[in-house]
Design a protein around this motif. Structure first.
Motif, mmCIF file in Angstrom:
data_model
loop_
_atom_site.group_PDB
_atom_site.id
_atom_site.type_symbol
_atom_site.label_atom_id
_atom_site.label_comp_id
_atom_site.label_asym_id
_atom_site.label_seq_id
_atom_site.Cartn_x
_atom_site.Cartn_y
_atom_site.Cartn_z
ATOM 1 N N TYR A 295 1.076 -1.308 0.188
ATOM 2 C CA TYR A 295 -0.295 0.030 0.142
ATOM 3 C C TYR A 295 0.986 1.055 0.075
ATOM 4 C CZ TYR A 295 -3.197 4.170 1.901
ATOM 5 O OH TYR A 295 -3.345 4.920 2.019
ATOM 6 N N ARG A 296 0.634 2.217 -0.801
ATOM 7 C CA ARG A 296 1.412 3.709 -0.793
ATOM 8 C C ARG A 296 0.384 4.293 -0.730
ATOM 9 N NH1 ARG A 296 -0.435 5.945 -5.121
ATOM 10 N NH2 ARG A 296 0.396 5.869 -6.815
ATOM 11 N N SER A 297 -0.250 6.030 0.221
ATOM 12 C CA SER A 297 -0.840 6.164 0.076
ATOM 13 C C SER A 297 -1.072 7.887 -0.941
ATOM 14 C CB SER A 297 -1.057 7.707 1.335
ATOM 15 O OG SER A 297 -0.012 7.549 1.892
ATOM 16 N N GLU A 298 -1.825 8.459 -1.371
ATOM 17 C CA GLU A 298 -1.933 9.388 -2.657
ATOM 18 C C GLU A 298 -0.438 9.886 -2.470
ATOM 19 O OE1 GLU A 298 -5.486 11.637 -1.413
ATOM 20 O OE2 GLU A 298 -4.325 12.371 -0.393
ATOM 21 N N ILE A 299 -0.833 10.718 -4.068
ATOM 22 C CA ILE A 299 0.600 11.426 -3.694
ATOM 23 C C ILE A 299 0.491 12.533 -4.904
ATOM 24 C CG2 ILE A 299 2.419 9.944 -4.231
ATOM 25 C CD1 ILE A 299 1.852 8.903 -7.154
ATOM 26 N N ASP A 300 0.911 13.817 -5.285
ATOM 27 C CA ASP A 300 1.194 14.668 -6.178
ATOM 28 C C ASP A 300 1.499 14.471 -7.377
ATOM 29 O OD1 ASP A 300 -0.646 16.494 -5.071
ATOM 30 O OD2 ASP A 300 0.601 16.378 -3.189
ATOM 31 N N PHE A 301 1.541 14.615 -8.128
ATOM 32 C CA PHE A 301 2.559 13.961 -9.497
ATOM 33 C C PHE A 301 3.781 15.100 -10.251
ATOM 34 C CE2 PHE A 301 -1.184 11.343 -11.728
ATOM 35 C CZ PHE A 301 -0.946 10.279 -10.586
ATOM 36 N N PHE A 302 3.176 16.761 -9.414
ATOM 37 C CA PHE A 302 4.590 17.447 -9.950
ATOM 38 C C PHE A 302 3.996 18.648 -8.412
ATOM 39 C CE2 PHE A 302 1.331 16.471 -13.664
ATOM 40 C CZ PHE A 302 2.518 16.176 -14.998
ATOM 41 N N LEU A 303 4.943 19.487 -9.231
ATOM 42 C CA LEU A 303 5.121 20.851 -7.743
ATOM 43 C C LEU A 303 4.003 21.152 -7.219
ATOM 44 C CD1 LEU A 303 8.735 21.533 -8.587
ATOM 45 C CD2 LEU A 303 8.386 20.419 -7.042
ATOM 46 N N TYR A 304 3.445 21.774 -7.863
ATOM 47 C CA TYR A 304 2.551 22.707 -7.596
ATOM 48 C C TYR A 304 1.049 20.890 -7.068
ATOM 49 C CZ TYR A 304 0.607 21.725 -12.149
ATOM 50 O OH TYR A 304 0.244 20.580 -13.370
ATOM 51 N N GLU A 305 0.080 21.604 -6.607
ATOM 52 C CA GLU A 305 -0.682 20.554 -5.773
ATOM 53 C C GLU A 305 -2.568 21.322 -7.151
ATOM 54 O OE1 GLU A 305 -2.110 21.073 -1.470
ATOM 55 O OE2 GLU A 305 -0.156 19.983 -1.251
ATOM 56 N N SER A 306 -2.819 19.783 -7.103
ATOM 57 C CA SER A 306 -4.132 19.917 -8.466
ATOM 58 C C SER A 306 -5.060 18.816 -7.973
ATOM 59 C CB SER A 306 -3.863 20.195 -9.660
ATOM 60 O OG SER A 306 -3.475 18.561 -10.132
ATOM 61 N N ILE A 307 -6.362 19.190 -8.334
ATOM 62 C CA ILE A 307 -7.117 18.395 -7.987
ATOM 63 C C ILE A 307 -7.194 16.520 -9.014
ATOM 64 C CG2 ILE A 307 -9.988 17.469 -8.286
ATOM 65 C CD1 ILE A 307 -10.780 20.490 -7.157
ATOM 66 N N GLU A 308 -7.007 17.682 -10.282
ATOM 67 C CA GLU A 308 -6.441 16.028 -10.941
ATOM 68 C C GLU A 308 -5.330 15.470 -11.309
ATOM 69 O OE1 GLU A 308 -9.709 19.535 -12.665
ATOM 70 O OE2 GLU A 308 -7.223 19.621 -11.830
ATOM 71 N N LEU B 166 -2.208 3.292 -3.917
ATOM 72 C CA LEU B 166 -2.216 2.712 -4.633
ATOM 73 C C LEU B 166 -2.544 1.158 -3.582
ATOM 74 C CD1 LEU B 166 -2.309 0.536 -6.999
ATOM 75 C CD2 LEU B 166 0.497 1.454 -7.001
ATOM 76 N N PHE B 167 -3.298 0.127 -4.072
ATOM 77 C CA PHE B 167 -2.983 -1.290 -2.434
ATOM 78 C C PHE B 167 -3.007 -1.536 -3.894
ATOM 79 C CE2 PHE B 167 -5.625 -4.947 -1.632
ATOM 80 C CZ PHE B 167 -4.780 -4.981 -0.150
ATOM 81 N N GLU B 168 -2.167 -3.175 -3.734
ATOM 82 C CA GLU B 168 -1.958 -4.055 -4.071
ATOM 83 C C GLU B 168 -2.035 -5.228 -3.758
ATOM 84 O OE1 GLU B 168 -0.644 -2.637 -9.063
ATOM 85 O OE2 GLU B 168 0.963 -2.181 -7.242
ATOM 86 N N ALA B 169 -2.312 -6.648 -4.322
ATOM 87 C CA ALA B 169 -2.114 -7.942 -3.582
ATOM 88 C C ALA B 169 -1.260 -8.912 -4.792
ATOM 89 C CB ALA B 169 -4.107 -8.656 -2.981
ATOM 90 N N GLY B 170 -1.083 -9.946 -4.090
ATOM 91 C CA GLY B 170 -0.315 -11.372 -4.829
ATOM 92 C C GLY B 170 -0.613 -12.446 -4.158
#
Length: 767
Positions: A687-700, A706-710
């Motif tokens: 599990y990793r919690s939410e992230i921002d893709f860029f230096l600024y913050e935006s909704i989109e 992300l939760f993944e199981a194997g």
């Protein structure tokens, strides 16, 4: 330093108390528990360039090996399998399999330029892999992966202010052994890896390791007029490693040659994947559908090779080590970056609004890296030991960037996508360092270490553009740029380990790290070569490493705080699609890491790992260009740019991009003797919690958690001199679909994580 929130501080305190309790009360329970035959193995690591028990090293370090490593890395997984599998480590890429970007404790670099510098170093078989393309070498026949968190500047040098990822391949030996594994999985994926080693003479041994992976294209194109099934997503990859080891009475020599050849497709960009006003996935998409108009020209070709020679002389009280390395990389990657079809100037476009087409390629036609390390280590039996050494680094790099007009016919090529832009970068890097690490046993309980390193770094950079793909911005076709940054720095660390009991060690570490000046000169779409000044990091951490339950449990925990001055950041994209380097005045971070491992019963083993990382930019003057179509939540202001008003987002108080606050991972392995063999089931959750893709913050452009199981289940047995194993496995068991990255200069383009993968594997080990 700004005050911590009460909840965060409480979490840190609770984690520390838990680890301390684990070292005492759990040990008490162990005395009362019935003794068990199976115990956790001792993990030997080389985090300090000596073979040491991981429990006695004053560094926050995690290791992947054995069953965990086999399960994560098998059957076609590239190096990104490490994402969220180790506390405080995340891995992502906008190139797919070829260009991984590592983040440790939230520190990394989102830059997609092939000259991008990263604060997390990758060292493979004791040779640093500096260029981003070198970092994507496939993982096969690996004995151990170590992740060292926090600055590692003393022994491993510049460009390690965040940490270090270290790979050690299986070495040759006199004993004959090897393995072969073949698997078949979703979308007709076929994977084979194997290795064999033996003694050639009584002093010379060899080991040959190979990897072959093949996955046909499986992503369908549904753009009107460009429909084609099975157009993207595939690859064919081959890699090999050949090693020769000479072992004399007081001298050893190890020769390592490795090569990689990848012919595949880039990661699939998807136009307007993210619904405006939210971070929801557009229902038009799933993992095997895109709407490209340039998919037929998308390609990714990578060739790398390297040679290293390690010579070691044992002089009884001293050891002299020489490590010489050469690495070379070539790549050509072309992609439909806008992720859609048509544009605002064409009769049709989609999905959604496409302001303009973007079809680009980047290439490294020439690259050579040379490294030399010479090290003297003492082997005294007394209280004092040391290591001192010299390190040299040279790199020559050429990068080409191309732009194509998707809608214009190219007579020479016989298809659309006429080249309309070209720029080239050339860089020479020279660096050298002197280093020393000094260990002293103050008492039977207390050991201290002091490390120092002097680093000197210089770059000679030149960029040239001969064809401007955006002539309407008023810039000329021909443009040149130069830079010649240099700097020197003294890195240091001071650490101590205190043996509280035979099973519990406490440690503390103060460390300073350094990243040399960086250059961003991808002037295909911009007119400026930018330089980032050196960044430095000061870090403090305290931890406990404990073996509990009479060796059937292990609990390691660390709390840390760091301050980075002049952090190098890349303002990626923005409405003008141009990367710029900037320095942040100050960045702070704090958190904790928890590693645990348990033998629950004779048949059941488990691990549980957890980390918390809080990062914050502290610079009220720092601002960057923002996206073209997204909803920015940061405070903004407007400036007059060359093409009109441009919005700028103020970054003060933001967390770093691709820096999840929480990472957690758990595994459970069950084994049962059955019919002369062993039935096993292996499960893992990450599990990793939410992230921002860029230096600024935006909704989109805020990535969801992300939760993944194997799951992997199979049967293992022995016949004659061989061990056999058959298994079935599933990755991303619940088919979790999450946007993992974005492109912000055009439309709300994004990339998806890997879909569910189902497969079966047969493996044989021979001795």
């Amino acid at each position: 330093m700004k005050a911590m929130k009460r909840s965060t501080l409480a979490t840190l305190i609770n984690a520390t108390l838990f680890s301390a309790v684990a070292g005492t009360s759990f040990s008490t329970l162990a005395e009362e528990a019935q003794a068990k035959s199976n115990q956790l193995e001792v993990i030997q690591i080389t985090a300090r360039k000596r073979v040491e028990n991981a429990q006695e090293v004053p560094v926050s370090v995690s290791a992947l090996q054995g069953d965990n490593l086999d399960a994560y890395s098998s059957a076609g997984m590239d190096i990104r399998f490490m994402n969220a599998k180790i506390p405080s480590l995340s891995v992502e890429s906008s190139f797919g399999r070829t260009f991984p970007r590592f983040y440790v404790r939230g520190l990394g670099n989102t830059d997609f330029d092939l000259n991008a510098s990263q604060p997390v170093s990758l060292v493979v078989d004791e040779v640093v892999q500096e260029n981003p393309i070198l970092k994507g070498f496939p993982v096969f026949d690996i004995a151990r992966i170590e992740v060292l968190r926090g600055p590692q500047g003393t022994l491993f040098g510049r460009n390690t202010p965040a940490g270090l990822v270290k790979f050690d391949s299986v070495k040759p030996s006199q004993e004959f052994d090897g393995y072969a594994a073949v698997s078949y999985g979703s979308n007709s994926s076929i994977d084979f890896e194997g290795a064999a080693g033996t003694g050639l003479t009584d002093k010379i041994s060899t080991r040959v390791s190979v990897l072959v992976q093949d996955k046909p294209d499986y992503i369908d194109v549904k753009a009107p007029g460009f429909e084609k099934e099975d157009s993207l997503g595939g690859y064919n990859e081959m890699a090999a490693r050949v090693q020769f080891l000479y072992e004399g009475d007081d001298f050893t020599g190890l020769l390592n040659y490795h090569v990689r050849d990848l012919d595949g497709r880039p990661i699939a960009f998807r136009a307007n994947l993210i619904e405006k006003g939210s971070n929801n996935i557009n229902p038009l998409y799933d993992n095997d559908v895109v709407y490209h108009d340039a998919a037929s020209r998308s390609t990714q070709e990578v060739d790398t090779q390297g040679l290293s020679l390690k010579l070691e002389w044992d002089l009884k009280e001293h050891t002299i080590t020489s490590i010489s390395g050469w690495e070379s990389a070539e790549i050509y990657s072309r992609a439909d970056v806008d992720g859609g079809y048509g544009n605002d100037f064409a009769p049709t476009m989609g999905p959604g609004f496409i302001p303009f087409s973007s079809e680009t390629a980047d290439a490294i036609p020439e690259h050579d890296q040379y490294t030399q390390e010479l090290r003297l280590s003492s082997n005294f039996t007394g209280d004092f030991n040391y290591q001192v050494g010299l390190f040299l680094f040279e790199e020559d790099l050429t990068i080409e960037s191309y732009s194509f007009d998707t809608g214009t016919y190219d007579e020479a090529a016989g298809n659309y996508g006429l080249q309309n832009g070209y720029a080239v970068q050339e860089q020479e890097t020279s660096a050298w360092a002197l280093f020393g690490s000094f260990d002293y046993s103050v008492s039977e309980q207390l050991d201290v270490t002091l490390g120092l390193r002097y680093s000197d770094d210089e770059k000679d950079f030149y960029a040239k553009r001969t064809d401007n793909p955006t002539p309407w911005n008023g810039s000329p076709d021909f443009l040149e740029g130069r830079a010649n940054p240099s700097d020197s720095h003294v890195s240091w660390d001071l650490s101590a380990t205190y043996k509280l009991t035979d099973d519990v060690n406490l440690f503390g570490r103060l460390a300073n790290g350094f990243r040399a000046p960086s250059v961003q000169g991808r002037i295909l779409f911009g007119d400026v070569v930018t330089v980032a000044e050196s960044e430095t990091t000061n870090s403090i951490e305290f931890g406990v490493k404990s073996d509990v339950l009479d060796g059937q449990g292990r609990v390691n925990a660390t709390v840390f705080y760091f301050q980075m001055d002049d952090q190098q950041l890349t303002a990626v994209g923005g409405g003008s699609n141009f990367n710029r380097l900037i320095n942040a005045d100050k960045t702070t971070g704090y958190g904790f890491e928890l590693d645990t491992e348990w033998v629950l019963t004779d048949e059941l083993n488990a691990t549980f790992n957890l980390s918390y990382n809080k990062t914050e930019l502290e610079d009220d003057t720092l601002a960057v260009a923002v996206c073209a179509q997204c909803t920015v939540t940061d405070p903004t202001y407007t400036i007059q740019g060359p093409n009109g008003p441009e919005a700028r987002a103020i970054l003060d108080g933001n967390s770093l991009p691709h820096a999840p606050e929480w990472i957690s991972n758990a595994t459970l392995r069950y084994t049962k003797e059955l019919e002369g063999g062993e039935f096993f089931v292996y499960t893992d959750l990450s599990y990793r919690s939410e992230i921002d893709f860029f230096l600024y913050e935006s909704i989109e452009f805020k990535g969801e958690a992300l939760f993944e199981a194997g799951v992997r289940a199979g049967y293992a047995w022995n016949s004659g001199d061989n061990d056999y194993e058959v298994s079935a496995f599933v990755r991303n068991l619940f088919d979790e679909q999450v946007v993992i990255g974005g492109v912000d200069f055009n439309n709300n383009t994004g990339m998806l994580n890997e879909e569910r993968f189902v497969g079966a594997e047969f493996k044989v080990k021979f001795f």
